[in-house]
Design an enzyme around this catalytic site. Structure first.
Site, PDB file in Angstrom:
ATOM      1  N   LYS A  13      14.637   0.634   0.957  1.00 40.70           N
ATOM      2  CA  LYS A  13      13.743   0.394  -0.192  1.00 40.70           C
ATOM      3  C   LYS A  13      13.753   1.590  -1.141  1.00 40.70           C
ATOM      4  O   LYS A  13      13.850   1.425  -2.348  1.00 40.70           O
ATOM      5  CB  LYS A  13      12.292   0.166   0.267  1.00 40.70           C
ATOM      6  CG  LYS A  13      12.076  -1.000   1.180  1.00 40.70           C
ATOM      7  CD  LYS A  13      10.589  -1.223   1.437  1.00 40.70           C
ATOM      8  CE  LYS A  13       9.888  -0.067   2.120  1.00 40.70           C
ATOM      9  NZ  LYS A  13      10.337   0.220   3.505  1.00 40.70           N
ATOM     10  N   ARG A  88       1.257  -2.719   2.394  1.00 40.91           N
ATOM     11  CA  ARG A  88       1.802  -2.771   3.754  1.00 40.91           C
ATOM     12  C   ARG A  88       0.937  -3.615   4.665  1.00 40.91           C
ATOM     13  O   ARG A  88       1.292  -3.808   5.826  1.00 40.91           O
ATOM     14  CB  ARG A  88       1.840  -1.355   4.315  1.00 40.91           C
ATOM     15  CG  ARG A  88       3.211  -0.692   4.366  1.00 40.91           C
ATOM     16  CD  ARG A  88       2.993   0.693   4.909  1.00 40.91           C
ATOM     17  NE  ARG A  88       4.129   1.335   5.470  1.00 40.91           N
ATOM     18  CZ  ARG A  88       4.912   2.185   4.817  1.00 40.91           C
ATOM     19  NH1 ARG A  88       4.720   2.423   3.550  1.00 40.91           N
ATOM     20  NH2 ARG A  88       5.893   2.791   5.445  1.00 40.91           N
ATOM     21  N   ARG A 127      18.364  10.043   9.221  1.00 44.27           N
ATOM     22  CA  ARG A 127      17.977  10.317   7.825  1.00 44.27           C
ATOM     23  C   ARG A 127      17.791  11.801   7.524  1.00 44.27           C
ATOM     24  O   ARG A 127      17.157  12.527   8.281  1.00 44.27           O
ATOM     25  CB  ARG A 127      16.695   9.547   7.507  1.00 44.27           C
ATOM     26  CG  ARG A 127      16.164   9.779   6.115  1.00 44.27           C
ATOM     27  CD  ARG A 127      15.446   8.613   5.575  1.00 44.27           C
ATOM     28  NE  ARG A 127      14.209   8.303   6.268  1.00 44.27           N
ATOM     29  CZ  ARG A 127      13.446   7.266   5.948  1.00 44.27           C
ATOM     30  NH1 ARG A 127      13.804   6.454   4.976  1.00 44.27           N
ATOM     31  NH2 ARG A 127      12.340   7.030   6.615  1.00 44.27           N
ATOM     32  N   ARG A 160      12.192  14.042   8.871  1.00 38.19           N
ATOM     33  CA  ARG A 160      10.771  13.664   8.951  1.00 38.19           C
ATOM     34  C   ARG A 160      10.385  13.469  10.403  1.00 38.19           C
ATOM     35  O   ARG A 160      11.083  12.801  11.148  1.00 38.19           O
ATOM     36  CB  ARG A 160      10.554  12.365   8.173  1.00 38.19           C
ATOM     37  CG  ARG A 160      10.680  12.565   6.689  1.00 38.19           C
ATOM     38  CD  ARG A 160      10.720  11.257   5.937  1.00 38.19           C
ATOM     39  NE  ARG A 160       9.804  10.242   6.433  1.00 38.19           N
ATOM     40  CZ  ARG A 160       9.664   9.067   5.863  1.00 38.19           C
ATOM     41  NH1 ARG A 160      10.356   8.740   4.785  1.00 38.19           N
ATOM     42  NH2 ARG A 160       8.829   8.179   6.363  1.00 38.19           N
ATOM     43  N   ARG A 172       6.267   2.748  14.256  1.00 34.97           N
ATOM     44  CA  ARG A 172       6.461   2.270  12.879  1.00 34.97           C
ATOM     45  C   ARG A 172       7.044   0.868  12.816  1.00 34.97           C
ATOM     46  O   ARG A 172       6.611   0.046  12.013  1.00 34.97           O
ATOM     47  CB  ARG A 172       7.326   3.255  12.092  1.00 34.97           C
ATOM     48  CG  ARG A 172       6.549   4.525  11.786  1.00 34.97           C
ATOM     49  CD  ARG A 172       7.422   5.624  11.276  1.00 34.97           C
ATOM     50  NE  ARG A 172       7.902   5.379   9.939  1.00 34.97           N
ATOM     51  CZ  ARG A 172       9.042   5.901   9.456  1.00 34.97           C
ATOM     52  NH1 ARG A 172       9.791   6.657  10.224  1.00 34.97           N
ATOM     53  NH2 ARG A 172       9.410   5.658   8.238  1.00 34.97           N
TER      54      ARG A 172
HETATM   55  P1  AMP Z   1       7.253   5.698   4.052  1.00 40.91           P
HETATM   56  O1  AMP Z   1       7.884   6.885   3.388  1.00 40.91           O
HETATM   57  O2  AMP Z   1       7.041   4.547   3.123  1.00 40.91           O
HETATM   58  O3  AMP Z   1       7.926   5.308   5.331  1.00 40.91           O
HETATM   59  O4  AMP Z   1       5.769   6.182   4.466  1.00 40.91           O
HETATM   60  C1  AMP Z   1       5.568   7.270   5.336  1.00 40.91           C
HETATM   61  C2  AMP Z   1       4.181   7.200   5.949  1.00 40.91           C
HETATM   62  O5  AMP Z   1       3.199   7.251   4.903  1.00 40.91           O
HETATM   63  C3  AMP Z   1       3.861   5.909   6.709  1.00 40.91           C
HETATM   64  O6  AMP Z   1       4.339   5.914   8.037  1.00 40.91           O
HETATM   65  C4  AMP Z   1       2.337   5.933   6.655  1.00 40.91           C
HETATM   66  O7  AMP Z   1       1.799   6.886   7.551  1.00 40.91           O
HETATM   67  C5  AMP Z   1       2.078   6.435   5.251  1.00 40.91           C
HETATM   68  N1  AMP Z   1       2.025   5.310   4.271  1.00 40.91           N
HETATM   69  C6  AMP Z   1       2.858   5.091   3.209  1.00 40.91           C
HETATM   70  N2  AMP Z   1       2.504   3.987   2.538  1.00 40.91           N
HETATM   71  C7  AMP Z   1       1.425   3.492   3.183  1.00 40.91           C
HETATM   72  C8  AMP Z   1       0.625   2.337   2.996  1.00 40.91           C
HETATM   73  N3  AMP Z   1       0.847   1.465   2.017  1.00 40.91           N
HETATM   74  N4  AMP Z   1      -0.398   2.139   3.872  1.00 40.91           N
HETATM   75  C9  AMP Z   1      -0.660   2.992   4.858  1.00 40.91           C
HETATM   76  N5  AMP Z   1       0.061   4.089   5.129  1.00 40.91           N
HETATM   77  C10 AMP Z   1       1.112   4.344   4.287  1.00 40.91           C
END
Ligand code: AMP
Length: 216
Positions: A13, A88, A127, A160, A172
Site C-alpha cells: 500500500k 482499519r 523490509r 521496524r 498484525r
Molecule cells: P503501518 O505503517 O500502516 O503498518 O502502521 C504501523 C502501526 O501504526 C500499526 O501497527 C498500528 O500500531 C498503528 N496504526 C497505523 N494506522 C492505524 C489505524 N488506522 N488504527 C490503529 N492503529 C494504526
C-alpha cells in the site's frame, strides 16, 4: 480525487500510494508514518504510541480518527488525498464517513491490494526503510543500495520492531484478518471497491492502478 488503500501489512500500500501521489500530485497520508513521527517526540504520548506500535497492536479508534481528521483538513488535501492505513476497523470507517460528509468529500475509490500470506511474510520481515525519505526496500528482493538511497542519497536505514516475524504473524496479520477484513465487504456494499493482485512487481501494479484511475 480522494482514495483509500486497503490491504494487509506488506501488500505494498505504502509503495503504491507513494507512486500514485507523485503521478497525480495529491498527498499520501500514511497513518503509520504520521504515528511514527509522533513517537519521535519523546513525550508521554510518543512513548505510549511507540510501545503500542512495537507490539503490533492498533492505537485506539478515537485517537487515530482525531489524527486523521486534523490531517485531512489541511490545505494540501483540498484537491485530494490517498489514505494508507486508515480506516482499519469498522468504527474507523464509520468515523471517516462522518468526517467526509461534514466536509463534503467523496471517496473516488477504495483500492484493495491482495497478496498471499507467504509473500507478505518475506516482504515484511525483509523490509528496510530509508530513515530520511521513507523509501521502502527489501533485503530479499530489492536491498538498500550500499552507496545510499536511490531517492535521497542518505545512507541510514531503519527496520521496524513490528516487522519482526512473531509480531507480524501472531499480531498484525491476525488483527488485519479480524478487524480490517470486514472493511472489504463494507466498501463492496458501497460499490467503491476495486481489487488488484499485489503479487507482481511494484511497477506493474502501479501501471494497473493508474490505468484504472484514468478509466474512472
Ligand atoms: P503501518 O505503517 O500502516 O503498518 O502502521 C504501523 C502501526 O501504526 C500499526 O501497527 C498500528 O500500531 C498503528 N496504526 C497505523 N494506522 C492505524 C489505524 N488506522 N488504527 C490503529 N492503529 C494504526
Amino acid at each position: 480525487m480522494y482514495f483509500i488503500f486497503l490491504g494487509p501489512p506488506g501488500a505494498g500500500k505504502g509503495t503504491q500510494a507513494k507512486i500514485l501521489s507523485k503521478e497525480i500530485k495529491i498527498p499520501h497520508l500514511s497513518t503509520g508514518e504520521i504515528l511514527r513521527t509522533i513517537t519521535e517526540t519523546n513525550n508521554d504520548t510518543g512513548k505510549f504510541l511507540k510501545d503500542v506500535m512495537a507490539k503490533g497492536l492498533l492505537v485506539s479508534d478515537d485517537l487515530i480518527t482525531k489524527v486523521v481528521e486534523e490531517r485531512i483538513l489541511l490545505e494540501d488535501c483540498k484537491n485530494g488525498f490517498i489514505l494508507d492505513g486508515f480506516p482499519r476497523t469498522i468504527i474507523q470507517a464509520n468515523n471517516l464517513e462522518k468526517i467526509l460528509k461534514k466536509n463534503n468529500i467523496k471517496i473516488k475509490s477504495v483500492i484493495q491490494i491482495n497478496v498471499d500470506d507467504e509473500i507478505l511474510i518475506k516482504r515484511i520481515t525483509g523490509r528496510q526503510v530509508c530513515k530520511k525519505c521513507n523509501k521502502i526496500y527489501n533485503k530479499y528482493f530489492d536491498p538498500f543500495p550500499e552507496d545510499g538511497c536511490y531517492e535521497c542519497g542518505k545512507k541510514d536505514i531503519m527496520t521496524r520492531s513490528d516487522d519482526e516475524e512473531d509480531a507480524f504473524k501472531n499480531v498484525r496479520l491476525k488483527k488485519y484478518n479480524q478487524e480490517t477484513m470486514p472493511l472489504i465487504e463494507y466498501y463492496q456494499k458501497k460499490n467503491q471497491l476495486y481489487t488488484i493482485d499485489g503479487s507482481s512487481s511494484a511497477d506493474k501494479i502501479a501501471e494497473k492502478i493508474l490505468k484504472f484511475i484514468k478509466s474512472i
